[in-house]
Design a protein around this motif. Sequence first.
Motif, PDB file in Angstrom:
ATOM      1  N   UNK A  18       0.734  -1.165   0.020  1.00  0.00           N
ATOM      2  CA  UNK A  18       0.026  -0.013   0.114  1.00  0.00           C
ATOM      3  C   UNK A  18       0.849   1.274   0.057  1.00  0.00           C
ATOM      4  N   UNK A  19       2.046   1.321   0.621  1.00  0.00           N
ATOM      5  CA  UNK A  19       2.774   2.402   0.939  1.00  0.00           C
ATOM      6  C   UNK A  19       3.380   2.746  -0.482  1.00  0.00           C
ATOM      7  N   UNK A  20       4.010   1.579  -1.225  1.00  0.00           N
ATOM      8  CA  UNK A  20       4.463   1.894  -2.378  1.00  0.00           C
ATOM      9  C   UNK A  20       3.484   2.449  -3.667  1.00  0.00           C
ATOM     10  N   UNK A  21       2.114   1.938  -3.416  1.00  0.00           N
ATOM     11  CA  UNK A  21       1.195   2.719  -4.439  1.00  0.00           C
ATOM     12  C   UNK A  21       1.081   4.232  -4.333  1.00  0.00           C
ATOM     13  N   UNK A  80       4.252  11.431  -2.736  1.00  0.00           N
ATOM     14  CA  UNK A  80       4.491  11.917  -1.325  1.00  0.00           C
ATOM     15  C   UNK A  80       5.715  13.213  -1.268  1.00  0.00           C
ATOM     16  N   UNK A  81       5.439  14.125  -0.630  1.00  0.00           N
ATOM     17  CA  UNK A  81       6.586  15.241  -0.449  1.00  0.00           C
ATOM     18  C   UNK A  81       7.186  15.039   1.039  1.00  0.00           C
ATOM     19  N   UNK A 101       9.960  -1.724   5.178  1.00  0.00           N
ATOM     20  CA  UNK A 101       9.229  -0.692   4.467  1.00  0.00           C
ATOM     21  C   UNK A 101      10.057   0.851   4.398  1.00  0.00           C
ATOM     22  N   UNK A 102      10.383   1.060   5.526  1.00  0.00           N
ATOM     23  CA  UNK A 102      11.278   2.424   5.633  1.00  0.00           C
ATOM     24  C   UNK A 102      12.370   2.357   5.121  1.00  0.00           C
TER      25      UNK A 102
END
Length: 401
Positions: free
Chosen positions: A263-266, A271-272, A310-311
């Motif tokens: 989901x994060x990489x969608x 993102x700024x 993820x990070x």
Amino acid sequence: MTLQGKRIIICISGGIAAYKINFLIRDLVKKGAEVQVLMTPSAADFISQLTLSTLSKKPVFSDFYSENGTWNNHVELALWADLMLIAPCTANTLAKMVHGLCDNLVMATYMSAKCPVLIAPAMDLDMYRHPTTQQNLELAEDFGHFIIPAEMGELASGLIGQGRMAEPETILKQIEYCFSSNQNRQTLNGKTVLITAGPTYEAIDPVRFIGNHSSGKMGFALAEEAANRGAKVILISGPTSQKTGDPNIEIHQVTTAREMFDEVFKFYEMADIAIASAAVADYAPKVVAKEKIKKSEDSLTIELIKNPDILKTMGEKKTKQFLVGFALETQNEEENAKSKLEKKNLDMIVLNSLRDEGAGFKNDTNKIKILTKNELSEFPLKSKNEVAKDILNFVEAQILK
Ligand code: PMT
């Protein structure tokens, strides 16, 4: 940022850090600001009026009357200012400010001011961490003043700890930030902020999972604060009972670390600013049993495999994003946080320790330190909403650099 025509009153109280104010005045004047210096009576023991007046190109006032008998009208001075800075702010001056003691020109002007007030405390470490000082700083914040936290380092006493006045460059950045956010309180307007929050659950069987105590409170507080500042917020949250009705927050619910990763990489590319406050499970069962595991043997072994970090992947794929990580530690806190800052290619990391009472999981409060490559700032125990403000103030000041 230009400060052309901005009218700034600098109130100096009696501390050794007063010498640093010369550099700040020089930089403010260079940027076009008009600077009026006021001093408490004891400040004169630490810095010369002649230097201050030469740099600010104005007479310096330290009493209600000048030598020629003219009244230094504190009301007019206060109304003239667009911003007031108290730096260095000693424990004594801070205490007077929050308890209404008005026995000198600085205090009378402060109490007449309608403009934003910035406070840069400076004192020895024990005075700084004394409950009275910490309570007074909280009171000042409740009044709506901005605190520029004292920094760690060697103090005039020879001791090492937190108490050094912030460096002139840091104070300058805060002044600029104050003016930019005052012109437009929607300081994150047009920005997209991606936030991970809550725990992840890794299924063992249809009934059981590996999880942790994260409630999602810290991540949701950050999301709401970013949305208040005008950002479009994408909140990727693990299982939590937290709710938000803010139309600027788009929530994506996930359960496992793998789902959070996907989901994060969608959204990461758009993102700024990205803030990873989720407590992600580092390992997941290699095989998820289809049926509930029966209690038959005396011991049970579950093979775990590593979840994606993820990070760390965000750090590897970083382009324009300002990347903020969290570190939840139980020992060697600063050392571990620094190592995560470097290894995950972060711009800053928020450290919370489970050794601090009221910090970390579940509580409505948290106690944090913020580390960048060159800076370390420590904050007292606060509500998670206030902590979210501190974190975003810090991010904005870094982005303004
Ligand atoms: O949710 P609350 O109850 O309000 O509690 C808040 C909190 C304690 C969860 C929060 O303040 C916090 O510290 N979050 C990070 C917890 C954590 O997992 O820390 P860590 O030191 O193990 O991880 C370091 C960083 O890497 C974190 O930003 C984490 O989100 C990220 N990470 C870790 C592992 C992994 N597989 N992927 C990640 O992205």
